[in-house]
Write an enzyme that holds these catalytic residues in place. Structure first.
Site, PDB file in Angstrom:
ATOM      1  N   GLU A 261       0.828  -1.213   0.000  1.00 33.55           N
ATOM      2  CA  GLU A 261       0.000   0.000   0.000  1.00 33.55           C
ATOM      3  C   GLU A 261       0.861   1.261   0.000  1.00 33.55           C
ATOM      4  OE1 GLU A 261      -2.949  -0.205   3.097  1.00 33.55           O
ATOM      5  OE2 GLU A 261      -3.859  -1.989   2.237  1.00 33.55           O
TER       6      GLU A 261
ATOM      7  N   GLU B 238      -3.892  -9.133   0.885  1.00 32.20           N
ATOM      8  CA  GLU B 238      -4.425  -8.878   2.225  1.00 32.20           C
ATOM      9  C   GLU B 238      -5.931  -8.985   2.151  1.00 32.20           C
ATOM     10  OE1 GLU B 238      -1.904  -5.716   4.000  1.00 32.20           O
ATOM     11  OE2 GLU B 238      -3.731  -5.279   5.086  1.00 32.20           O
TER      12      GLU B 238
HETATM   13  C1  GAL Z   1      -4.049  -2.643   5.546  1.00 31.69           C
HETATM   14  C2  GAL Z   1      -2.565  -2.458   5.790  1.00 31.69           C
HETATM   15  C3  GAL Z   1      -2.109  -3.293   6.983  1.00 31.69           C
HETATM   16  C4  GAL Z   1      -3.037  -3.046   8.131  1.00 31.69           C
HETATM   17  C5  GAL Z   1      -4.434  -3.430   7.719  1.00 31.69           C
HETATM   18  C6  GAL Z   1      -5.463  -3.343   8.810  1.00 31.69           C
HETATM   19  O1  GAL Z   1      -4.574  -1.677   4.714  1.00 31.69           O
HETATM   20  O2  GAL Z   1      -1.841  -2.870   4.677  1.00 31.69           O
HETATM   21  O3  GAL Z   1      -0.789  -2.964   7.306  1.00 31.69           O
HETATM   22  O4  GAL Z   1      -2.971  -1.709   8.467  1.00 31.69           O
HETATM   23  O5  GAL Z   1      -4.826  -2.557   6.679  1.00 31.69           O
HETATM   24  O6  GAL Z   1      -6.739  -3.673   8.319  1.00 31.69           O
END
Ligand code: GAL
Length: 862
Positions: A461, A536
């Site tokens: 990100e 993710e």
């Molecule tokens: C994502 C990010 C992670 C963490 C996660 C929490 O956007 O890449 O590091 O912050 O959100 O939901």
């Protein structure tokens, strides 16, 4: 009303797990048989130069700058000097790995995003050591697996070098300033005041350090590169490039001989399998040269997640008929393919990536690396059916990759959370221009021989994710070092990355939280054949053992019905539905396997949450308002709620949801919530069941509440939403293909009367920080865990052991992790114990709690 349900529940679960156990027994038996041939062989502790020894013991430490209580202690000059007396306060002796932040105290006014721990400061480490006169002509290196952060190193008062990025491994050459036969002093300055993070980074020399001695002519640092360009069942071609450094006083001709051996699960070298072609190199003074060579392995034993077979290459460097260096490189033979239409293929077979993202801290141990703690985490993840790890958002401890190789995990190896533009003020943005090339190269050189590593990630990100040039530049650096694995990047704006064309520089599209748009993306001809992976997913949040009705959030805790998630996330079930819709996708990495220190979303009052909305300004404004409201209340939360497993390593209900989906052949069923609701008699208590079966029938006190059937691809849990609570026994019987498959029972307990203790291991090593993890449950007279018990448990040790830390998985607890007493959180509490340094034999761990009968475990030397 109390029935012996815990025992029964255990029995039922044991039965449900019987296939798992049988599999384990067979594996152990086969393992014993197969490894018989290895039993006399030496265990390889570390890849690389064979003359490598641990350099962790007997460091001296002093802390300056910001102190744990927020005051400031000025940093004197000359702390690297030999003349300084470091045998007096404030210098304290300790062994590495060490994290100076984890001793706290937690402070409410500190940022939740970094765990409310006082990790910012300036740390100095000094170590005195001798190098024998017989090593007078040797090169002496110190290898740091990781030091947080901005490391600067001196030897005997002379500046040696720096490596600012705290997550990378690096080598320092001490040779020019070494004094043989005399006291040498290595001094290390670390500075976390000039480092920011969105999660708890830890502080200190938090990974292992190694002393390496070589002849002047030796294999370079991470100087071997093994690839397997042609693999079939009949044979594997193995190519190896060996880089040899010449730090001697004359040009040399070095010949290189390498042999391949089998390597077993305990890192023992076995049968010699084949030899590489001998080759030789002319190396100028002060220069290095690289030789290519190859070998063939007949009927190679593949590395796979189901059979993690490995080999090790032993390379000898010979100068003037004398072996001057011996170097070990473990590797595996496997093929990987990332396809747009058939998913990810490991050795030609489709493997759905069932992964978890994890940060590097180890809960109550902080960032200080510990093999037993990581191993325990990986065993828990394996039991859940997790087959892949994303090292979010930085290169991991090298041992993580060794364990992944040994245990059969796939790894997404990640470099950065920021590029040129930081998410916080002092992110990697400060280092990017000068260091990104070195950091990327270090990551690839260190990790490229691990069969577990299947993808390189250049970021998570990052704010420049749409930047075509930069994306290509970073991807090309990686490809220049390793063309055998795909390069990816975790996008939180996949549309932007695709529209700008930045994603064209990647081999696999990494998508955070936007899976349901695959059909739109498939319309863009530029990306038609680009495989997509959920880098993710979900970000479901919950607190172990908490169940709320009519709300998901209360008392800084989150319900465990597994419905809650932040705006950018979704439930695990929703993600499974999306995955089922697009079977050609490669799979997912759930955020996260384990709870971690920091980022207590939704209870963080800092910018961490806002960052997740940077592509959607309208949502950003709403969240900013929410955070402001929260700010006024100062939440006590200091660790995440994202974990499928809590910070203490106790599985939440969600563990069983993933297990039911990821291990469809394991007969299992799991009921939630618990069944102690004295204030809800005659009110509704919804019941969910996670099962690998396709149907289930729920019974309350023997009465059927109906049978429910999963709709394939749509239902991943079975819910009985209108169960009217009455105390007693809730039982589920699940079915698969019409046959009885698994059962689970929960029962109302009577008041707490006793402690029940168990340990993950009864035998541990007396050296090397080996740990046992002791779980205590507060139970009633029948041994049923009282699900809301919060009794204070006092741990003590009789004999040569010590308590390293305690934890209960409560994200709002400010109790010190080092305290020997801790309140149970929803019935459970953990103590982490080890042998006192230099001791033997056995010790007792005793758990006591006022008014309850106590419990005891014996831990013996291995
Ligand atoms: C994502 C990010 C992670 C963490 C996660 C929490 O956007 O890449 O590091 O912050 O959100 O939901």
């Amino acid at each position: 009303m109390t029935i012996k349900s815990n025992n029964k529940r255990k029995l039922i679960k044991a039965k449900a797990n019987r296939w798992g156990i049988q599999f384990l027994l067979v594996t152990v038996f086969v393992g014993l048989f197969v490894t018989h041939a290895f039993t006399q062989k030496k265990i390889i502790k570390r890849m690389g130069t064979t003359n490598t020894t641990l350099f962790d013991d007997g460091w001296l430490f002093a802390r300056y700058g910001l102190q744990p209580d927020g005051t400031r202690k000025p940093e004197p000059s000359n702390l690297e000097k030999i003349t300084l007396n470091d045998r007096v306060a404030p210098w304290k002796e300790l062994d590495l790995p060490h994290d100076w932040g984890i001793t706290g105290p937690f402070r409410i006014e500190l940022e939740g995003s970094t765990g409310k721990l006082p990790w910012k400061g300036i740390g100095w480490y000094r170590k005195h050591f001798k190098i024998d006169v017989k090593d007078a002509n040797k090169q002496i290196f110190v290898d740091f697996d990781g030091a947080m952060a901005n490391a600067k190193i001196w030897l005997n008062g002379h500046y040696v070098g720096t490596w600012p990025y705290g997550y990378n491994s690096f080598r320092m050459d001490l040779t020019p300033f070494i004094k043989v036969g005399e006291d040498n002093l290595i001094a290390v300055r670390l500075d976390t005041e000039n480092w920011d993070s969105r999660w708890y980074p830890g502080a200190g020399i938090y990974r292992h350090v190694w002393l390496v001695k070589t002849d002047p002519v030796h294999v370079g640092h991470w100087g071997t590169n093994i690839t397997t360009p042609q693999v079939s069942d009949a044979s594997a071609k193995v190519n190896m490039a060996v880089t040899v450094d010449n730090q001697g006083l004359e040009a040399v001709k070095a010949s290189i001989q390498s042999a391949v051996y089998e390597l077993d699960g305990q890192n023992r070298k076995g049968r010699r399998v084949t030899d590489f072609n001998n080759t030789s190199l002319d190396i100028p003074i002060g220069g290095s040269a690289t030789a290519g060579t190859s070998a063939q392995i007949n009927r190679p034993k593949r590395w796979d997640i189901t059979s993690p077979n490995r080999y090790v290459v032993e390379t000898s460097i010979i100068v003037n008929r004398k072996v001057v260096d011996t170097y070990l490189t473990p590797f595996g033979v496997r093929t990987i393919e990332f396809t747009a239409t058939k998913g990810f293929l490991l050795n030609g077979r489709r493997v759905e990536i069932q992964g978890t993202c994890n940060h590097h801290d180890l809960g109550a141990l902080g960032a200080a690396f510990n093999e037993s703690a990581l191993h325990r985490q990986l065993v828990i993840l394996k039991q859940m059916g997790c087959n892949a790890l994303r090292t979010s958002h930085n290169p991991p401890a090298p041992e993580l990759l060794e364990m992944a190789d040994q245990m059969g995990f796939l790894v997404w190896d990640e470099a950065f959370d920021s590029w040129k533009h930081g998410k916080r003020k002092l992110d990697y943005n400060k280092l990017f221009d000068q260091w990104h090339q070195k950091d990327l190269t270090a990551m690839v050189h260190r990790d490229r021989n691990h069969p577990s590593v299947i993808i390189w990630s250049i970021g998570n990100e990052v704010l420049e994710q749409e930047d075509v040039q930069l994306t290509k530049h970073l991807a090309d650096i990686i490809r220049g070092e390793d063309p055998t694995r795909p390069v990816s990047n975790g996008y939180n704006n996949p549309d932007g990355g695709r529209a700008s064309g930045a994603a064209q520089a990647l081999d696999v599209m990494g998508v955070n939280y936007f899976f349901n748009k695959q059909s739109d993306w498939d319309k863009d001809p530029r990306y038609k054949n680009m495989p997509t992976l959920g880098s993710e997913t979900s970000s479901c949040v919950s607190s172990r053992g908490e169940y709320f009705f009519g709300t998901d959030y209360k008392n800084w805790q989150i319900t465990s019905y597994d419905h809650a998630h932040p705006g950018w996330g979704c439930t695990p079930d929703e993600q499974f539905r999306i995955n089922a819709k697009y079977p050609n996708l490669l799979g997912e990495f759930v955020w996260t396997g384990f709870d971690y220190l920091g980022e207590p979303t939704p209870y963080n009052t800092d910018a961490t949450n806002l960052l997740n909305f940077r592509n959607d300004p309208s949502k950003k404004a709403a969240l900013a308002r929410k955070l402001q409201e929260l700010n006024a209340k100062t939440p006590p939360s200091r660790s995440s709620y994202f974990g499928i497993v809590d910070l203490a390593g106790f599985p939440k209900d969600r563990f069983y949801l993933y297990q039911s989906h990821w291990r469809p052949d394991l007969p299992m069923a799991h009921i939630l919530p618990h069944w102690n609701w004295p204030n809800r008699i005659d009110s509704i208590v919804p019941v969910d069941v996670y099962t690998s079966g396709d149907q289930a029938e729920l019974f309350l006190n023997g009465k059927s509440l109906g049978k429910k059937t999963k709709r394939p691809g749509i239902d991943f849990r079975l819910s009985w939403d209108s169960v009217v609570y009455e105390p007693g026994e809730l039982k589920v019987v699940s079915y698969k293909n019409g046959k009885k498959w698994a059962t689970d029972v929960v029962k109302t307990t009577s008041p707490a009367t006793q402690l029940k203790i168990s340990t993950d291991r009864h035998h541990i090593k007396t050296v090397g920080n080996d740990l046992a993890f002791i779980t205590v449950k507060i139970t009633d007279k029948d041994g049923l865990m009282v699900p809301d018990a919060s009794n204070l448990v006092q741990f003590s040790v009789e004999g040569p052991g010590e308590i390293v830390a305690t934890d209960n998985g409560d994200a709002t607890s400010f109790a010190s992790f080092q305290s020997p007493s801790k309140k149970a959180f929803n019935g459970m509490v953990l103590a982490i114990v080890k042998f006192k340094k230099g001791s033997q034999g056995k010790f007792k761990v005793i758990a006591k709690s006022g008014g309850l009968s106590s419990a005891m475990e014996v831990i013996s030397a291995k």
